[in-house]
Design an enzyme around this catalytic site. Structure first.
Site, PDB file in Angstrom:
ATOM      1  N   ASN A  78       0.824  -1.200   0.000  1.00 34.55           N
ATOM      2  CA  ASN A  78       0.000   0.000   0.000  1.00 34.55           C
ATOM      3  C   ASN A  78       0.870   1.268   0.000  1.00 34.55           C
ATOM      4  OD1 ASN A  78      -2.320   1.877   0.443  1.00 34.55           O
ATOM      5  ND2 ASN A  78      -3.407  -0.072   0.550  1.00 34.55           N
ATOM      6  N   HIS A 104       3.046   0.114  -3.021  1.00 30.89           N
ATOM      7  CA  HIS A 104       3.483  -1.289  -3.064  1.00 30.89           C
ATOM      8  C   HIS A 104       5.002  -1.453  -3.205  1.00 30.89           C
ATOM      9  CE1 HIS A 104      -0.637  -2.302  -2.839  1.00 30.89           C
ATOM     10  NE2 HIS A 104      -0.938  -2.396  -4.104  1.00 30.89           N
ATOM     11  N   HIS A 178      -1.425 -10.149  -3.043  1.00 28.73           N
ATOM     12  CA  HIS A 178      -2.335  -9.330  -3.855  1.00 28.73           C
ATOM     13  C   HIS A 178      -3.152 -10.163  -4.843  1.00 28.73           C
ATOM     14  CE1 HIS A 178      -3.818  -5.758  -5.850  1.00 28.73           C
ATOM     15  NE2 HIS A 178      -3.089  -4.973  -5.083  1.00 28.73           N
ATOM     16  N   TYR A 180      -6.245 -11.659  -6.779  1.00 26.89           N
ATOM     17  CA  TYR A 180      -7.614 -11.240  -7.095  1.00 26.89           C
ATOM     18  C   TYR A 180      -8.483 -12.493  -7.076  1.00 26.89           C
ATOM     19  CZ  TYR A 180      -6.014  -6.679  -8.787  1.00 26.89           C
ATOM     20  OH  TYR A 180      -5.482  -5.417  -8.874  1.00 26.89           O
ATOM     21  N   GLU A 312      -6.240  -7.880   1.174  1.00 26.63           N
ATOM     22  CA  GLU A 312      -4.814  -7.741   1.449  1.00 26.63           C
ATOM     23  C   GLU A 312      -4.612  -7.553   2.949  1.00 26.63           C
ATOM     24  OE1 GLU A 312      -3.506  -4.557  -1.389  1.00 26.63           O
ATOM     25  OE2 GLU A 312      -5.481  -4.955  -2.180  1.00 26.63           O
TER      26      GLU A 312
END
Ligand code: GAL
Length: 347
Positions: A78, A104, A178, A180, A312
Protein backbone atom coordinates in the site's frame (compact mmCIF):
# COMPACT_ATOMS: atom_id res chain seq x y z
CA UNK A 1 2.57 -33.34 -4.68
CA UNK A 2 4.66 -30.50 -6.09
CA UNK A 3 5.97 -30.37 -9.65
CA UNK A 4 8.26 -27.63 -10.89
CA UNK A 5 8.65 -26.33 -14.43
CA UNK A 6 10.77 -23.62 -15.89
CA UNK A 7 8.40 -20.69 -16.53
CA UNK A 8 10.91 -18.24 -18.03
CA UNK A 9 14.12 -16.30 -17.53
CA UNK A 10 14.20 -12.85 -15.94
CA UNK A 11 17.42 -10.84 -15.81
CA UNK A 12 19.41 -14.04 -16.28
CA UNK A 13 17.60 -15.90 -13.50
CA UNK A 14 15.40 -18.94 -13.92
CA UNK A 15 11.76 -18.37 -12.98
CA UNK A 16 9.84 -21.44 -11.86
CA UNK A 17 6.21 -22.41 -12.00
CA UNK A 18 5.25 -24.81 -9.20
CA UNK A 19 2.08 -26.89 -9.35
CA UNK A 20 0.77 -28.06 -5.98
CA UNK A 21 -1.85 -30.81 -5.89
CA UNK A 22 -3.46 -31.70 -2.57
CA UNK A 23 -5.08 -35.00 -1.53
CA UNK A 24 -8.47 -33.67 -2.61
CA UNK A 25 -7.03 -33.42 -6.13
CA UNK A 26 -7.23 -29.63 -6.20
CA UNK A 27 -4.48 -27.59 -7.77
CA UNK A 28 -2.80 -24.26 -7.12
CA UNK A 29 0.12 -22.82 -9.08
CA UNK A 30 2.81 -20.51 -7.81
CA UNK A 31 5.62 -18.71 -9.57
CA UNK A 32 8.89 -17.46 -8.15
CA UNK A 33 8.50 -14.20 -10.10
CA UNK A 34 7.07 -12.00 -7.35
CA UNK A 35 6.36 -15.13 -5.26
CA UNK A 36 2.94 -15.16 -6.91
CA UNK A 37 -0.17 -17.28 -6.68
CA UNK A 38 -1.19 -17.67 -10.31
CA UNK A 39 -3.88 -20.35 -10.26
CA UNK A 40 -6.38 -21.69 -7.69
CA UNK A 41 -8.58 -24.44 -9.07
CA UNK A 42 -11.33 -25.51 -6.70
CA UNK A 43 -14.77 -27.12 -6.99
CA UNK A 44 -18.09 -25.33 -6.70
CA UNK A 45 -21.05 -26.81 -4.81
CA UNK A 46 -21.78 -29.15 -7.75
CA UNK A 47 -18.17 -30.35 -7.85
CA UNK A 48 -17.28 -28.39 -10.98
CA UNK A 49 -13.72 -27.10 -10.80
CA UNK A 50 -12.64 -23.70 -11.96
CA UNK A 51 -9.72 -21.34 -11.50
CA UNK A 52 -10.83 -18.43 -9.32
CA UNK A 53 -7.77 -16.15 -9.47
CA UNK A 54 -6.13 -13.91 -12.09
CA UNK A 55 -3.02 -14.84 -14.01
CA UNK A 56 -1.45 -15.40 -17.40
CA UNK A 57 -0.54 -18.40 -19.55
CA UNK A 58 3.10 -17.39 -20.05
CA UNK A 59 5.91 -15.80 -18.07
CA UNK A 60 6.25 -12.99 -20.62
CA UNK A 61 2.59 -12.04 -20.19
CA UNK A 62 2.98 -12.24 -16.40
CA UNK A 63 5.94 -9.87 -16.48
CA UNK A 64 4.40 -7.42 -18.97
CA UNK A 65 0.88 -7.65 -17.53
CA UNK A 66 -0.67 -6.32 -14.35
CA UNK A 67 2.08 -5.87 -11.79
CA UNK A 68 0.31 -7.30 -8.79
CA UNK A 69 -1.84 -10.26 -9.85
CA UNK A 70 -1.26 -12.80 -7.06
CA UNK A 71 2.08 -11.34 -6.01
CA UNK A 72 3.69 -10.75 -2.68
CA UNK A 73 3.86 -7.01 -2.19
CA UNK A 74 6.74 -5.38 -0.32
CA UNK A 75 8.72 -3.85 1.17
CA UNK A 76 5.81 -1.71 2.03
CA UNK A 77 2.40 -2.85 0.79
CA UNK A 78 0.00 0.00 0.00
CA UNK A 79 0.97 3.66 0.13
CA UNK A 80 3.63 5.79 1.80
CA UNK A 81 2.62 9.45 1.68
CA UNK A 82 4.89 11.74 -0.31
CA UNK A 83 7.40 8.91 -0.84
CA UNK A 84 9.13 9.68 2.44
CA UNK A 85 9.31 8.70 6.08
CA UNK A 86 11.77 9.06 8.93
CA UNK A 87 13.35 6.59 11.33
CA UNK A 88 15.30 8.01 14.29
CA UNK A 89 15.35 11.43 12.66
CA UNK A 90 16.80 10.23 9.34
CA UNK A 91 14.57 10.84 6.34
CA UNK A 92 14.30 8.18 3.65
CA UNK A 93 12.90 8.79 0.18
CA UNK A 94 11.13 6.11 -1.82
CA UNK A 95 10.04 6.37 -5.47
CA UNK A 96 6.75 8.11 -6.23
CA UNK A 97 4.96 5.64 -8.47
CA UNK A 98 1.38 6.57 -7.57
CA UNK A 99 0.90 10.31 -7.90
CA UNK A 100 2.93 11.87 -5.09
CA UNK A 101 3.10 8.59 -3.14
CA UNK A 102 4.99 5.30 -3.08
CA UNK A 103 2.72 2.35 -3.87
CA UNK A 104 3.48 -1.29 -3.06
CA UNK A 105 7.19 -0.84 -2.35
CA UNK A 106 7.93 1.21 -5.47
CA UNK A 107 7.99 0.34 -9.18
CA UNK A 108 10.49 -2.52 -8.73
CA UNK A 109 9.23 -3.85 -5.45
CA UNK A 110 9.13 -7.48 -4.39
CA UNK A 111 6.37 -8.26 -6.91
CA UNK A 112 8.89 -7.84 -9.73
CA UNK A 113 11.91 -9.80 -8.50
CA UNK A 114 12.81 -13.47 -8.83
CA UNK A 115 12.65 -15.27 -5.49
CA UNK A 116 14.63 -18.43 -4.67
CA UNK A 117 12.46 -21.55 -4.84
CA UNK A 118 12.62 -24.40 -2.36
CA UNK A 119 10.22 -27.36 -2.31
CA UNK A 120 9.52 -28.20 1.33
CA UNK A 121 9.87 -31.98 1.10
CA UNK A 122 9.35 -32.51 4.83
CA UNK A 123 5.91 -30.91 4.81
CA UNK A 124 2.93 -33.30 4.86
CA UNK A 125 0.97 -31.10 2.49
CA UNK A 126 2.44 -29.65 -0.73
CA UNK A 127 4.59 -26.69 0.27
CA UNK A 128 6.94 -24.25 -1.45
CA UNK A 129 9.19 -21.64 0.13
CA UNK A 130 10.22 -18.52 -1.77
CA UNK A 131 13.07 -16.41 -0.37
CA UNK A 132 14.57 -13.09 -1.34
CA UNK A 133 17.34 -10.85 -0.05
CA UNK A 134 16.40 -7.22 -0.57
CA UNK A 135 19.55 -5.08 -0.63
CA UNK A 136 20.10 -1.99 1.52
CA UNK A 137 18.44 1.05 -0.11
CA UNK A 138 16.45 -1.05 -2.57
CA UNK A 139 13.71 1.33 -3.72
CA UNK A 140 15.14 3.76 -1.15
CA UNK A 141 14.38 1.65 1.94
CA UNK A 142 17.11 1.30 4.57
CA UNK A 143 18.67 -2.02 5.54
CA UNK A 144 19.14 -5.40 3.93
CA UNK A 145 15.98 -7.44 4.45
CA UNK A 146 15.83 -11.22 4.27
CA UNK A 147 12.29 -12.26 3.51
CA UNK A 148 10.58 -15.54 2.79
CA UNK A 149 7.06 -16.75 2.22
CA UNK A 150 6.12 -20.40 2.50
CA UNK A 151 2.93 -21.45 0.77
CA UNK A 152 1.33 -24.67 2.00
CA UNK A 153 -1.69 -26.10 0.16
CA UNK A 154 -3.49 -28.27 2.68
CA UNK A 155 -5.84 -31.16 2.02
CA UNK A 156 -8.63 -28.94 3.40
CA UNK A 157 -8.10 -26.45 0.55
CA UNK A 158 -6.29 -23.85 2.60
CA UNK A 159 -3.42 -21.79 1.25
CA UNK A 160 -1.31 -21.07 4.32
CA UNK A 161 1.08 -18.17 3.77
CA UNK A 162 3.87 -18.01 6.33
CA UNK A 163 5.99 -14.89 6.00
CA UNK A 164 9.26 -14.32 7.80
CA UNK A 165 11.58 -11.32 7.61
CA UNK A 166 14.55 -9.80 9.36
CA UNK A 167 16.76 -6.76 8.70
CA UNK A 168 20.27 -5.62 9.49
CA UNK A 169 19.17 -1.99 10.11
CA UNK A 170 16.08 -0.44 11.58
CA UNK A 171 13.58 -0.31 8.74
CA UNK A 172 9.89 -0.66 7.89
CA UNK A 173 8.24 -3.70 6.33
CA UNK A 174 4.64 -4.47 5.44
CA UNK A 175 3.97 -7.56 3.34
CA UNK A 176 0.78 -8.82 1.79
CA UNK A 177 -0.52 -11.01 -0.98
CA UNK A 178 -2.34 -9.33 -3.85
CA UNK A 179 -4.37 -12.19 -5.35
CA UNK A 180 -7.61 -11.24 -7.10
CA UNK A 181 -10.59 -13.50 -6.45
CA UNK A 182 -13.73 -14.12 -8.43
CA UNK A 183 -15.55 -17.06 -6.89
CA UNK A 184 -17.65 -17.56 -10.05
CA UNK A 185 -14.40 -18.40 -11.83
CA UNK A 186 -11.94 -15.77 -13.07
CA UNK A 187 -13.42 -13.93 -16.04
CA UNK A 188 -17.00 -15.03 -15.30
CA UNK A 189 -18.73 -11.77 -14.56
CA UNK A 190 -18.20 -9.27 -11.78
CA UNK A 191 -17.90 -9.67 -8.02
CA UNK A 192 -20.81 -7.37 -7.10
CA UNK A 193 -22.93 -10.33 -5.94
CA UNK A 194 -20.18 -11.67 -3.67
CA UNK A 195 -21.38 -11.51 -0.09
CA UNK A 196 -18.79 -10.27 2.39
CA UNK A 197 -18.71 -10.59 6.17
CA UNK A 198 -15.80 -8.84 7.87
CA UNK A 199 -15.21 -8.59 11.59
CA UNK A 200 -13.98 -5.03 11.40
CA UNK A 201 -15.48 -2.45 13.75
CA UNK A 202 -13.66 0.44 12.09
CA UNK A 203 -11.68 1.50 9.04
CA UNK A 204 -9.09 4.10 8.12
CA UNK A 205 -10.65 6.82 5.92
CA UNK A 206 -8.43 8.30 3.18
CA UNK A 207 -7.74 11.70 1.67
CA UNK A 208 -8.01 12.39 -2.08
CA UNK A 209 -4.53 10.86 -2.59
CA UNK A 210 -5.71 7.62 -0.92
CA UNK A 211 -3.59 8.30 2.17
CA UNK A 212 -5.17 7.57 5.57
CA UNK A 213 -6.13 10.76 7.36
CA UNK A 214 -5.09 9.19 10.67
CA UNK A 215 -8.68 8.78 11.83
CA UNK A 216 -9.94 5.36 12.94
CA UNK A 217 -13.61 5.63 12.01
CA UNK A 218 -16.30 3.27 13.31
CA UNK A 219 -18.05 1.45 10.43
CA UNK A 220 -21.42 1.72 12.17
CA UNK A 221 -23.99 3.45 9.94
CA UNK A 222 -21.65 3.50 6.90
CA UNK A 223 -21.38 1.35 3.74
CA UNK A 224 -18.20 -0.03 5.33
CA UNK A 225 -20.10 -2.02 7.91
CA UNK A 226 -19.65 -5.67 6.90
CA UNK A 227 -20.09 -7.04 10.41
CA UNK A 228 -23.23 -8.64 9.05
CA UNK A 229 -23.18 -10.04 5.48
CA UNK A 230 -23.60 -7.58 2.60
CA UNK A 231 -22.90 -8.01 -1.09
CA UNK A 232 -20.20 -5.80 -2.57
CA UNK A 233 -22.73 -4.30 -4.97
CA UNK A 234 -25.37 -3.42 -2.41
CA UNK A 235 -23.83 -0.13 -1.26
CA UNK A 236 -20.83 0.42 -3.57
CA UNK A 237 -22.76 2.98 -5.64
CA UNK A 238 -23.93 5.00 -2.66
CA UNK A 239 -23.22 8.69 -2.52
CA UNK A 240 -20.51 8.38 0.11
CA UNK A 241 -17.37 10.51 0.30
CA UNK A 242 -15.07 7.56 1.05
CA UNK A 243 -16.51 5.33 -1.68
CA UNK A 244 -16.07 8.25 -4.06
CA UNK A 245 -12.41 8.69 -3.14
CA UNK A 246 -11.72 4.95 -3.52
CA UNK A 247 -13.82 4.65 -6.71
CA UNK A 248 -15.47 1.88 -4.71
CA UNK A 249 -14.02 -0.11 -1.83
CA UNK A 250 -10.28 0.43 -1.59
CA UNK A 251 -9.83 0.83 2.14
CA UNK A 252 -8.04 -0.62 5.10
CA UNK A 253 -10.31 -2.23 7.68
CA UNK A 254 -9.23 -2.47 11.30
CA UNK A 255 -9.56 -6.06 12.51
CA UNK A 256 -10.46 -6.93 16.06
CA UNK A 257 -10.18 -10.71 16.09
CA UNK A 258 -6.70 -11.67 15.07
CA UNK A 259 -5.96 -15.26 14.11
CA UNK A 260 -9.63 -16.03 13.63
CA UNK A 261 -11.66 -15.71 10.45
CA UNK A 262 -11.42 -12.02 9.59
CA UNK A 263 -13.34 -12.10 6.32
CA UNK A 264 -15.78 -14.51 4.70
CA UNK A 265 -16.70 -14.15 1.03
CA UNK A 266 -19.62 -16.21 -0.29
CA UNK A 267 -20.72 -16.57 -3.90
CA UNK A 268 -24.41 -17.50 -3.96
CA UNK A 269 -24.17 -18.75 -7.56
CA UNK A 270 -21.43 -21.37 -7.16
CA UNK A 271 -21.63 -21.76 -3.38
CA UNK A 272 -17.89 -21.17 -3.15
CA UNK A 273 -16.66 -19.66 0.11
CA UNK A 274 -13.37 -17.93 0.82
CA UNK A 275 -12.33 -17.29 4.40
CA UNK A 276 -9.31 -15.21 5.31
CA UNK A 277 -7.61 -15.84 8.62
CA UNK A 278 -4.79 -13.53 9.65
CA UNK A 279 -2.70 -12.38 12.58
CA UNK A 280 -2.32 -8.94 10.98
CA UNK A 281 -4.03 -5.77 12.26
CA UNK A 282 -5.51 -4.62 8.94
CA UNK A 283 -7.28 -5.81 5.81
CA UNK A 284 -7.41 -3.81 2.60
CA UNK A 285 -10.59 -4.59 0.70
CA UNK A 286 -10.02 -3.60 -2.93
CA UNK A 287 -12.84 -4.27 -5.37
CA UNK A 288 -10.92 -4.08 -8.65
CA UNK A 289 -11.92 -0.47 -9.29
CA UNK A 290 -8.87 0.12 -11.47
CA UNK A 291 -9.41 -2.95 -13.65
CA UNK A 292 -10.34 -1.56 -17.04
CA UNK A 293 -10.39 -4.59 -19.33
CA UNK A 294 -6.90 -3.90 -20.68
CA UNK A 295 -5.50 -7.08 -19.11
CA UNK A 296 -6.03 -10.38 -20.91
CA UNK A 297 -5.16 -13.41 -18.83
CA UNK A 298 -5.61 -17.16 -19.24
CA UNK A 299 -6.86 -18.06 -22.71
CA UNK A 300 -7.46 -14.38 -23.50
CA UNK A 301 -9.86 -13.87 -20.58
CA UNK A 302 -10.47 -10.15 -20.15
CA UNK A 303 -10.33 -8.91 -16.56
CA UNK A 304 -12.89 -6.12 -16.56
CA UNK A 305 -13.94 -3.47 -14.03
CA UNK A 306 -14.75 -5.01 -10.66
CA UNK A 307 -14.42 -8.60 -11.82
CA UNK A 308 -12.02 -9.46 -9.01
CA UNK A 309 -11.56 -8.47 -5.39
CA UNK A 310 -8.44 -8.46 -3.23
CA UNK A 311 -8.22 -9.04 0.51
CA UNK A 312 -4.81 -7.74 1.45
CA UNK A 313 -4.00 -8.56 5.05
CA UNK A 314 -1.28 -6.47 6.63
CA UNK A 315 -0.51 -3.25 8.42
CA UNK A 316 -2.37 -0.02 7.79
CA UNK A 317 -1.30 2.08 4.80
CA UNK A 318 1.26 4.81 5.50
CA UNK A 319 2.00 3.55 9.02
CA UNK A 320 5.59 4.87 8.83
CA UNK A 321 4.07 8.39 8.89
CA UNK A 322 1.36 7.63 11.46
CA UNK A 323 2.84 7.13 14.93
CA UNK A 324 -0.61 6.17 16.26
CA UNK A 325 -0.96 3.18 13.89
CA UNK A 326 0.51 -0.22 14.85
CA UNK A 327 4.23 0.01 14.16
CA UNK A 328 5.84 -1.52 11.07
CA UNK A 329 9.37 -0.89 12.35
CA UNK A 330 11.67 -3.88 12.49
CA UNK A 331 14.92 -3.75 14.44
CA UNK A 332 18.16 -5.63 13.71
CA UNK A 333 18.19 -9.06 15.34
CA UNK A 334 14.42 -9.34 15.24
CA UNK A 335 12.59 -11.83 13.04
CA UNK A 336 8.96 -11.12 12.28
CA UNK A 337 6.73 -14.05 11.43
CA UNK A 338 3.20 -13.52 10.22
CA UNK A 339 0.58 -15.87 8.85
CA UNK A 340 -2.43 -15.40 6.60
CA UNK A 341 -4.63 -18.22 5.34
CA UNK A 342 -7.00 -18.31 2.36
CA UNK A 343 -9.42 -21.15 3.06
CA UNK A 344 -11.80 -22.39 0.37
CA UNK A 345 -14.98 -24.42 0.83
CA UNK A 346 -18.54 -24.62 -0.48
CA UNK A 347 -21.87 -23.90 1.11
C1 GAL B 1 -4.40 -2.10 -4.15
C2 GAL B 1 -4.57 -0.66 -3.84
C3 GAL B 1 -5.30 -0.02 -4.99
C4 GAL B 1 -4.56 -0.25 -6.30
C5 GAL B 1 -4.28 -1.73 -6.45
C6 GAL B 1 -3.41 -2.03 -7.64
O1 GAL B 1 -3.70 -2.71 -3.13
O2 GAL B 1 -5.28 -0.51 -2.64
O3 GAL B 1 -5.46 1.38 -4.78
O4 GAL B 1 -3.36 0.48 -6.29
O5 GAL B 1 -3.64 -2.24 -5.34
O6 GAL B 1 -4.04 -1.70 -8.83
Amino acid sequence: MVTTDLFGIHEGKEVFLCTLTNKAGNVIKLTSYGARITWIEIPDKYGTKDNITFGYDTFEETREGDKYFGSVVGRYANRIAGGKFSIDGIEYNTPKNNGPNTLHGGPEGWHSVVWETEIMESSKAPSVKFSYVSPDREMGFPGTVKVSVTYTWTDDNEIIMDYSYSADKKTVVNVTNHAYFNLHGAGKGDILDHEVTMKAPSFTPVDPEMIPTGEIRPVSGTPFDFRTPHTIGERIGMNDEQLGLGKGYDHNFVLDNREEVAVTVFDPVTGRVLEVITDQPGMQLYTGNFLDGSQKGYGGTVYKFRTGLCLESGHYPDSPNNPDFPSTIIKPGETVRTRTIYKFSVR
